[in-house]
Design an enzyme around this catalytic site. Structure first.
Site, PDB file in Angstrom:
ATOM      1  N   ASN A   9       1.045  -0.642   0.143  1.00  0.00           N
ATOM      2  CA  ASN A   9       0.100  -0.192   0.325  1.00  0.00           C
ATOM      3  C   ASN A   9       0.672   1.633   0.092  1.00  0.00           C
ATOM      4  OD1 ASN A   9      -2.026   2.038   0.309  1.00  0.00           O
ATOM      5  ND2 ASN A   9      -2.663   1.186   2.767  1.00  0.00           N
ATOM      6  N   TRP A  10       0.723   1.736  -0.827  1.00  0.00           N
ATOM      7  CA  TRP A  10       1.698   3.021  -1.388  1.00  0.00           C
ATOM      8  C   TRP A  10       1.210   3.987  -1.098  1.00  0.00           C
ATOM      9  CZ3 TRP A  10       3.830   2.429  -7.263  1.00  0.00           C
ATOM     10  CH2 TRP A  10       5.240   1.985  -7.036  1.00  0.00           C
ATOM     11  N   LYS A  11       0.341   4.076  -0.275  1.00  0.00           N
ATOM     12  CA  LYS A  11      -0.711   5.226   0.159  1.00  0.00           C
ATOM     13  C   LYS A  11      -0.771   6.308  -0.009  1.00  0.00           C
ATOM     14  CE  LYS A  11       0.178   3.019   4.379  1.00  0.00           C
ATOM     15  NZ  LYS A  11      -0.101   3.589   6.515  1.00  0.00           N
ATOM     16  N   HIS A  95      -9.292   0.511   4.461  1.00  0.00           N
ATOM     17  CA  HIS A  95      -8.677   0.808   5.608  1.00  0.00           C
ATOM     18  C   HIS A  95      -8.467   2.146   6.421  1.00  0.00           C
ATOM     19  CE1 HIS A  95      -4.518   2.350   6.685  1.00  0.00           C
ATOM     20  NE2 HIS A  95      -4.131   1.653   6.145  1.00  0.00           N
ATOM     21  N   GLU A  97      -6.643   4.147   8.163  1.00  0.00           N
ATOM     22  CA  GLU A  97      -7.103   5.819   7.700  1.00  0.00           C
ATOM     23  C   GLU A  97      -8.012   6.349   7.310  1.00  0.00           C
ATOM     24  OE1 GLU A  97      -3.580   5.110   5.269  1.00  0.00           O
ATOM     25  OE2 GLU A  97      -2.086   5.036   7.218  1.00  0.00           O
ATOM     26  N   GLY A 173       2.261   2.209  10.931  1.00  0.00           N
ATOM     27  CA  GLY A 173       2.938   3.244  10.583  1.00  0.00           C
ATOM     28  C   GLY A 173       3.856   3.647  11.721  1.00  0.00           C
ATOM     29  N   SER A 212       3.259  -2.451  10.038  1.00  0.00           N
ATOM     30  CA  SER A 212       4.655  -2.442  10.514  1.00  0.00           C
ATOM     31  C   SER A 212       5.663  -3.428  10.469  1.00  0.00           C
ATOM     32  CB  SER A 212       5.191  -1.633  12.149  1.00  0.00           C
ATOM     33  OG  SER A 212       4.804  -0.693  11.882  1.00  0.00           O
ATOM     34  N   GLY A 233       3.105  -1.226   4.387  1.00  0.00           N
ATOM     35  CA  GLY A 233       2.639   0.000   3.634  1.00  0.00           C
ATOM     36  C   GLY A 233       3.735   0.803   3.991  1.00  0.00           C
ATOM     37  N   GLY A 234       4.708   1.611   4.897  1.00  0.00           N
ATOM     38  CA  GLY A 234       5.656   1.953   4.658  1.00  0.00           C
ATOM     39  C   GLY A 234       7.074   1.342   3.575  1.00  0.00           C
TER      40      GLY A 234
HETATM   41  C1  PEP Z   1      -1.429  -0.106   6.101  1.00  0.00           C
HETATM   42  O1  PEP Z   1      -0.733   1.445   5.914  1.00  0.00           O
HETATM   43  O2  PEP Z   1      -2.088  -0.755   5.216  1.00  0.00           O
HETATM   44  C2  PEP Z   1       0.395  -0.655   6.799  1.00  0.00           C
HETATM   45  C3  PEP Z   1       0.401  -1.557   7.311  1.00  0.00           C
HETATM   46  O3  PEP Z   1       1.209   0.303   6.960  1.00  0.00           O
HETATM   47  P1  PEP Z   1       2.569  -0.009   7.426  1.00  0.00           P
HETATM   48  O4  PEP Z   1       2.976  -1.240   7.243  1.00  0.00           O
HETATM   49  O5  PEP Z   1       3.199   1.257   6.737  1.00  0.00           O
HETATM   50  O6  PEP Z   1       2.518   0.153   9.131  1.00  0.00           O
END
Ligand code: PEP
Length: 251
Positions: A9-11, A95, A97, A173, A212, A233-234
């Site tokens: 997920n590049w957000k 999601h 967010e 995150g 994470s 994500g990150g």
């Molecule tokens: C996400 O936003 O779906 C996610 C899992 O982010 P991160 O890996 O950065 O925690």
């Protein structure tokens, strides 16, 4: 046997230049064919990514869609039918967010889930509890209610063409990761909830862990019996790190 899936997920990240760099980095990775891999760039970059990853076994998805699958007068939104036309294979729905920062409700999520499937795409349903809810001992109730909101309206069989991602909000995150045991407990509960109505669907659906995930913790998480890969994500913004996570899912 469920085929693992790793989804990046590049957000709200990326410029044309940085996306080109990420594509180049991904093209250099040795990606296991036993693992399904998908990336979710912003809609602005979907065409660039599809073009740049031609011939690489990485699918492209979108991070959200409108509640109505059909294009029309809804300024700023993108319909699932347009995502399908653009070449997307999957769409993230619900999601945290979007639920927590943008006020998306369970009812919105259900409509988006249905819109995605009505266009022949795969919804990747995100569920998960906040830290406050976990500390109050409400994790299974919260996740169960998010899942039930879809089952109650659309029926359990829709999960034959969907993916679920358990993402504890406190782990997204933050650098904090659920322990493999904590994650496994929730994944098993998700599968048990589906099994009440269909053992077949419960056994076949892929349940990803997100929060994470990095190369250093991926293998341990993916080694749990009910964890079928990750929503990343990150770490998905770094091609080498993402490649290593994909390889961990294949080992
Ligand atoms: C996400 O936003 O779906 C996610 C899992 O982010 P991160 O890996 O950065 O925690």
């Amino acid at each position: 046997m469920r085929r693992p899936l790793v989804a990046g997920n590049w957000k709200m990240h990326g410029t044309r230049a940085s996306v080109a760099e990420l594509i180049n980095g991904l093209r250099k990775q040795v990606l296991p064919v036993s693992v399904e891999i998908a990336v979710f760039p912003t809609c602005l970059h979907v065409a660039q990514v599809l073009d740049g990853l031609q011939g690489v076994h990485v699918e492209v998805g979108a991070q959200d869609c409108a509640v109505d699958p059909v294009q029309g007068a809804l300024t700023g939104e993108i319909a699932a039918s347009q995502l399908q036309d653009a070449g997307c294979a999957m769409v993230l729905v619900g999601h945290s967010e979007r639920r927590l920062l943008l006020g998306e409700t369970d009812a919105d999520v259900v409509r988006k889930f249905a819109a995605v499937q009505s266009c022949g795409l795969i919804p990747l349903l995100c569920v998960g509890e906040t830290l406050e809810q976990r500390e109050a001992g409400k994790t299974l109730a919260v996740v169960g209610a998010q899942l039930a909101s879809v089952i109650d309206v659309l029926g359990v069989d829709v999960f034959a063409r969907a993916v679920i991602a358990y993402e504890p909000v406190w782990a997204i995150g933050s650098g904090l990761t659920a322990s493999p045991e904590q994650a496994q407990q929730v994944h098993a509960a998700i599968r048990a909830q589906l099994a009440v109505q269909s053992v077949e669907v419960a056994c076949a659906v892929r349940v990803l862990y997100g929060g994470s995930v990095k190369a250093a913790n991926a293998a341990e998480l993916f080694g749990m019996p009910d964890i079928d890969g990750g929503l990343v994500g990150g770490a998905s913004l770094n091609a080498d790190e993402f490649g290593a996570i994909c390889r961990a899912a294949g080992s």
